[in-house]
Design an enzyme around this catalytic site. Structure first.
Site, PDB file in Angstrom:
ATOM      1  N   ASP A 237      43.866  49.647  34.329  1.00  0.00           N
ATOM      2  CA  ASP A 237      43.288  48.575  35.124  1.00  0.00           C
ATOM      3  C   ASP A 237      42.083  49.114  35.897  1.00  0.00           C
ATOM      4  O   ASP A 237      41.906  50.329  36.009  1.00  0.00           O
ATOM      5  CB  ASP A 237      44.314  48.040  36.122  1.00  0.00           C
TER       6      ASP A 237
ATOM      7  N   THR B 262      40.829  47.428  39.215  1.00  0.00           N
ATOM      8  CA  THR B 262      40.966  47.250  40.653  1.00  0.00           C
ATOM      9  C   THR B 262      42.118  48.076  41.203  1.00  0.00           C
ATOM     10  O   THR B 262      43.263  47.953  40.763  1.00  0.00           O
ATOM     11  CB  THR B 262      41.185  45.767  40.993  1.00  0.00           C
TER      12      THR B 262
ATOM     13  N   LYS C 105      39.801  28.455  44.209  1.00  0.00           N
ATOM     14  CA  LYS C 105      39.068  29.712  44.360  1.00  0.00           C
ATOM     15  C   LYS C 105      39.464  30.621  43.207  1.00  0.00           C
ATOM     16  O   LYS C 105      40.640  30.737  42.865  1.00  0.00           O
ATOM     17  CB  LYS C 105      39.433  30.355  45.705  1.00  0.00           C
TER      18      LYS C 105
ATOM     19  N   GLY D  63      40.254  42.034  34.379  1.00  0.00           N
ATOM     20  CA  GLY D  63      40.021  40.597  34.396  1.00  0.00           C
ATOM     21  C   GLY D  63      38.603  40.233  34.788  1.00  0.00           C
ATOM     22  O   GLY D  63      38.229  39.060  34.751  1.00  0.00           O
TER      23      GLY D  63
END
Length: 1242
Positions: free
Chosen positions: A536, A538, A669, A788
């Site tokens: 990943d 983050t 959001k 993502g």
């Protein structure tokens, strides 16, 4: 207070409860309705402070449920209320609903119980789910009063014992009474909350309900471990032979007449020495196992512990899962693994996966307890209503709080786990080494059997000319038997699996200190051979410290915090936000504060925002530039009617609030480029209050899209904010959510939105991540980023990390999943970044990489990452940001969420594999030398005695199986271990380089010992028959001493597995190695000086010591010569020898199989019908004499055996020849073949 992952939102939901029908009959009394409806809120009471964790930030929103607007939920005049619904058990009385089962009657009886309920009564709600039991306990209010807790404030941190007892009747009658205002201690900002502050905290609760710990699987006592170490058939046979030898020796010494002048017989000393040696072997092995057991017990406790968020004394605190008590109020959120049974207090959209607990595959929607009670009261309850939270289940979506009713062994999950406690399985390497140990043992047993047959024939042939006494003849025969048995003891390398265990134990302990918590042992060794890592972005590659540094308002104004963030002409935040109207500012505030799961709290005593780092960055922006006050105050005036949790597939989250005008507003959001596609309008002017909108023109859309690209090229994460107003909720044209007609399907309303703003959020790279990526690449491990983020952001960050190269491919998840298997396989070698990927894309990527033969490690933090973590060879979950579902699916937990810790895992994994290879290389060398030396010297000796006595061989066995395993398994890895490619899955255990060192050292050692044994007297000019054979004994001692010192020096050789010469590298840092070698050297010196008759040696002189050391020391130089031989030449030689060996040995093995197969059948039959019944009879007799009850396992096995005998299912299977490991060096077609040889160069 150290913060954990505190993501439960402080958001009040507006579920309007059903009102009871006063005319309904035959139903429980209606629970009182709280005027402020705080019982249906996700909040806790307000604190005097505004920044404390769980204080004002989590308080109830004033009047957030007091809506009188008509919604689809209003049922005031519904005719359905006149029809009474039934649920399973509706007709049961209280006594019938709570009637104990015969198997758990003891759970209903608790002495001096100050609470209204027993553990058994509470468990009736879930055994199985029972609304009747819930009704009998008084519903949520009855549980609250009967457990002396508060559904809003939780347990008091000051509670120790419970002085006032409450009866069952008082608790269940409390539903008539009005609940008093909470008066417990409210914790201020300056207070520190700890679950262990108060001495004897929750003493009565623990006594009555237990804590949330499962009794650990009872570890074996040290005496049991000693017995297990001795419970080796070879050691027992050796003991029996030694006892007989001791008895015969004593009889010969004291029971036989001796002629005057004859020496005192000392044959009994050998029998006694063997017994002492066996005791030492058993003690060392048992202590070693005991140490290993204790280490794994400690690691398992750390593995199972985790932090959960509870409400105590009105404040949200993080506590250990082990400290959860009955009566606690716990938070639930998406991704949580439920730690204890309970009843839902409040929440929204909670769905749980209970398949692991109940077998129910569908997601179970939860209804809060108050609504269920109202439905029961008004007669509209059905069995579909489910307020029960089951331990071990997974929260798939939603947020809420629940009241704990059962913990530990009394919980559903606890009862399942108590029945599933099993012995730890062997790792693949342990299993592979176990098979190799058996294979080597078969060879050693064959050699020992052959030696026994040869010596027995010689003994029988010379029996007629033997004039010794009968006792002496018996002693001679036992000497033959003992030597043969001892060779088996030495030949069987039982230390191989132990070496793996020691290496894993040492590695996992050290990995824990380096932020790798190993949950599955096999992952430790597998990680050393990883060929690719799918990481990943983050929090793993980046710091997860996010800050909003740029943005656009609408499609006209670019704003920035400052610095060279964007090429566009931009205004500073303070200037840009000052120009927007109060109405637009209010919408932005709503998007930041209400459409968020983050909240205010403390980290290490400093007030901050806690939750998703993206959301905390937006809240910080709102606080600094939009005039946002305390989050709780912003949320207090908002009435939330629907919450849309973040979903990794749609990349966004939303919330629906009711406005003062009576209309409704949807705020969304999420990922900017995806949300931009859903935007159809923009504000005409952000500085105007009328919120006039216009169509989002194509040029405006392109400008916004270009802004997103510009932000992404600067490695910024882009988040868009949209909104849309509705006259009613749910809208008429929208579909309703199944099971809740007041909720609209999100996809039906998520269209034609108005664009508010797009924000660029900066997340800096972690320190050292570029170096860690480079280390992986140098180690032959390819790193791929799976994120993502959009393609531009992902590519920019991957380039900074060093993951993205010039010829690397960057692809989006939606395109990747559309590829065929062939196209995907062709693409994967160059695929370096997978952007805009979903968890399913990650799973597909991992599966295809494994299909191509890769050993895949993958990181994940979300609930949906579970399948990818399970699919991978090694799954890494995030210890800080990871959900409990992700942690349970993973094999290793990164406690600091740092990519650099993965590099440490690779290093330690390779260290484990190296440690095993080092020990294997050492042990096989000793095996070959000891067995051949003992065999040849015994056959060549006139008195049929081996130059290595039984006690000496047992000392050598102790060196091999225990000391060497400890010494060679404790070398810590260095960064140089990464300067080589990973080992393929198909690689053999013993490489060509290892075979070269094994055979080369065995040749040298045999050459030296044979020279000393057969030609030593001539070389040293010894008269072996002079001085009563003293020189002969000294020469034998020289052979033994030289042999042991060669093993000690060869242990240093085995510290390296490559062809480099520096065998002393890092040796001063390994205190285990130095200490154990000091013990071995000290033990050997002591044996030579004081071993005497027990070890059958004679003390040697200084020059003789020099001979021993000078003959042993050149094995270090010999190793340098062996390492200078290219591996490819050694491989050709070994291949030729192996084929020749097979051609000669295959007919012999077939003959042995033909001869011994009938013997094996006969022995199996005899064992089945004679030995095993005798054992069962002796066990039963012993139990009766000692008045001991059989264990459950023994009873089960006895029943199974009896049933099998009655059904005549007992069959005798033929004995099969031993299985051998596959050979990598040449084809194997026989039952027994040499060990695997790798024919590739190192």
């Amino acid at each position: 207070m150290t913060s954990g992952r505190l993501l439960a939102p402080a958001i009040s939901i507006n579920p309007i409860p059903y009102q009871p029908n006063p005319s309904s009959e035959d139903k429980p009394s209606t629970p009182r309705q709280s005027t402020d409806h705080t019982l249906l809120s996700l909040q806790v009471p307000s604190s005097p402070t505004t920044h404390s964790l769980g204080g004002d930030t989590l308080r109830s929103r004033a009047n957030s449920f007091n809506s009188t607007a008509e919604t689809a939920r209003s049922r005031a005049s519904s005719d359905v209320r006149t029809i009474r619904s039934r649920f399973e058990g509706d007709e049961l009385t209280t006594e019938e609903a709570l009637c104990p089962d015969k198997t758990n009657e003891k759970d209903f009886e608790v002495a001096n119980n100050p609470f209204a309920f027993s553990p058994g009564q509470l468990n009736k709600t879930l055994n199985p789910k029972s609304l009747a039991a819930f009704r009998a306990l008084g519903g949520l209010r009855g549980l609250e009063r009967g457990l002396k807790t508060d559904t809003v404030a939780g347990l008091s941190v000051d509670e120790t014992t419970v002085s006032e007892k409450i009866t069952f009747e008082e608790a269940t009658a409390s539903i008539h009474a009005k609940k008093p205002a909470y008066s417990g201690p409210i914790i201020g900002q300056g207070d520190t909350v700890s679950d262990h502050e108060v001495s004897g905290q929750y003493q009565d609760r623990k006594r009555v309900f237990n804590d949330n710990r499962l009794p650990s699987k009872e570890s074996l006592s040290i005496w049991r471990l000693f017995w297990n170490a001795y419970n080796d058939r070879i050691l027992q046979i050796l003991t029996a032979a030694a006892v007989i030898s001791l008895a015969l020796g004593i009889y010969e010494a004291v029971g036989q007449e001796r002629q005057p002048g004859d020496p005192q017989p000392v044959d009994w000393v050998e029998g006694l020495a063997i017994q002492v040696a066996v005791v030492i072997v058993v003690l060392v092995t048992g202590l070693n196992d005991y140490r290993r057991e204790k280490q794994f017990v400690t690691l398992n406790k750390k593995k199972d512990d985790r932090q959960v968020k509870a409400i105590r004394s009105g404040k949200s605190v993080m506590i250990s899962v082990f400290d959860v008590m009955v009566g606690d109020v716990l938070h639930l959120e998406s991704g949580d693994s439920v730690p204890a049974d309970g009843v839902l207090i409040s929440g929204h959209g909670i769905r749980c996966d209970e398949s692991s607990a109940t077998g129910e595959s569908d997601a179970m929607k939860k209804v809060h307890g108050e609504e269920v009670w109202n439905r029961i009261a008004e007669g509209t309850a059905t069995s579909k209503l489910d307020p029960f939270i089951i331990s071990g289940s997974k929260v798939l979506e939603g947020v809420g709080t629940y009241l704990v009713t059962s913990v530990g062994v009394n919980s559903s999950f606890g009862k399942i786990m108590m029945g599933l406690q099993t012995k730890n399985e062997d790792t693949p390497l342990q299993a592979k080494l176990g098979r190799m140990a058996n294979w080597i043992g078969y060879l050693g047993t064959t050699a020992a059997g052959l030696l026994f047959v040869v010596l027995l024939i010689r003994f029988l042939v010379g029996l007629s000319a033997n004039t010794a006494s009968a006792a002496k003849k018996g002693s001679q025969f036992l000497d033959i038997l003992i030597v043969a048995i001892t060779i088996i003891v030495v030949a069987v390398p039982e230390g191989l699996p132990v070496a793996v265990t020691l290496a894993l134990s040492f590695a996992t302990k050290r990995m824990y200190k380096e932020n790798n918590l190993v949950r599955k042992l096999r992952a430790c060794e597998t990680m050393g051979n990883a060929t690719t890592i799918c990481s990943d972005k983050t929090g793993t590659l980046t710091q997860n410290k996010m800050t909003v540094v740029a943005g656009i308002l609408g499609t006209r104004t670019t704003i920035t915090r400052g610095g060279d963030i964007t090429e566009k002409v931009a205004e500073h935040f303070s200037s840009g936000f000052s120009k927007i109207s109060p109405t637009v500012r209010n919408i932005l505030l709503q998007s930041a504060a209400i459409n968020s799961t983050a909240f205010e709290g403390e980290e290490n005593g400093i007030a901050t925002f806690i939750g998703s780092k993206t959301e905390t960055a937006i809240l910080t922006l709102a606080k600094e530039h939009l005039g946002m006050g305390p989050v709780a105050e912003e949320r207090a005036g908002a009435e939330v009617v629907q919450l849309i949790p973040f979903d990794s597939d749609r990349k966004c989250m939303g919330v629906v609030i009711r406005l003062a005008s009576g209309s409704y507003r949807l705020l969304v959001k999420g990922a900017a480029e995806l949300l931009l596609a859903k935007a159809a309008y923009e504000l005409v002017d952000e500085s105007e209050d009328n919120l006039a909108v216009q169509d989002l023109a194509e040029n405006a859309r392109n400008w916004a899209s270009q802004s997103i690209e510009d932000f992404a090229s600067q490695s910024l994460r882009t988040i868009a904010m949209l909104y849309k107003d509705f006259p009613q909720w749910p809208p008429v044209e929208a579909r309703r959510v199944d099971g809740d007609r007041t909720m609209a399907v999100f996809e039906d309303v998520f269209q034609d939105m108005t664009l508010l703003a797009i924000l660029g959020i900066q997340d800096p790279l972690r320190d050292g991540v570029s170096k860690a990526v480079k280390q992986c690449q140098d180690a032959g491990v390819m790193v791929r980023m799976v994120t993502g983020d959009n393609v531009t952001t992902a590519s920019a960050i991957a380039t900074q990390c060093g993951i993205k190269t010039a010829d690397g491919i960057v692809m989006e998840g939606p395109k990747f999943r559309q590829l065929s298997d062939a196209d995907m396989d062709a693409l994967l070698p160059r695929l370096q970044v997978l952007a805009r990927s979903s968890p399913d894309d990650k799973r597909i990527l991992v599966a295809r990489l494994k299909h191509l033969g890769e050993t895949v490690a993958v990181t994940g933090d979300g609930t949906n990452d579970g399948p990818a973590l399970k699919t991978a060879d090694v799954g890494f979950s995030m210890g800080i940001a990871g959900t409990e579902v992700a942690k349970e699916a993973s094999a290793i937990i990164l406690m600091d969420d740092n990519f650099s810790s993965i590099v440490k895992a690779i290093m330690w994994g390779r260290s484990v594999n190296d440690a095993v290879s080092k020990f294997l290389q050492f042990q096989i060398t000793v095996n070959i030398t000891a067995v051949v030396l003992a065999f040849v010297s015994a056959v060549a000796s006139p008195d049929m005695h081996s130059v290595l006595s039984a006690v000496q061989l047992l000392w050598v066995n102790l060196i091999m199986d225990t000391f060497a395993a400890l010494a060679l398994a404790t070398d810590a890895p260095t960064e140089k271990i990464l300067n080589r490619p990973p080992v393929p899955k198909s690689a053999a255990l013993i490489t060509t380089n290892m075979w070269k060192m094994i055979i080369g050292q065995a040749i040298y050692q045999l050459a030296v010992t044979f020279t000393l044994y057969f030609a030593g007297a001539k070389i040293l000019h010894y008269d072996l028959d002079a001085n009563n054979g003293i020189l002969r004994d000294q020469l034998n001692t020289i052979v033994f001493n030289t042999f042991v010192w060669m093993q000690i020096f060869n242990e240093f050789n085995n510290r390296r597995l490559d062809n480099k010469f520096n065998i002393f590298e890092g040796i001063l840092k390994n205190y285990f190695f130095l200490g154990i070698n000091a013990i071995m050297i000290g033990g050997q010196i002591m044996i030579v000086f004081v071993g005497g008759t027990a070890f059958q040696i004679r003390r040697i002189t200084g020059p003789q010591w020099a001979i021993c050391i000078l003959c042993a020391l050149p094995c270090l130089l010999w190793a340098v010569i062996l390492r200078s031989i290219p591996d490819k030449y050694a491989a050709v030689l070994f291949s030729f020898v192996g084929r020749t060996w097979l051609a000669i040995f295959r007919p012999f093995m077939r003959a042995l199989a033909t001869i011994f197969r009938p013997v094996g059948k006969a022995y199996n039959g005899f064992s089945r019908h004679a030995i095993q019944p005798s054992k069962r009879f002796s066990k039963r007799t012993t139990r009766k004499l000692l008045r001991k009850k059989p264990t459950e396992e023994e009873e089960r096995m006895a029943k199974d055996e009896e049933a099998a005998i009655q059904l005549k299912k007992v069959e005798t299977s033929p004995t099969e020849p031993p299985q051998t490991p596959p050979s990598a060096g040449f084809p194997m077609q026989s039952q027994l073949a040499p060990p695997p040889i790798t024919l590739t160069t190192a």
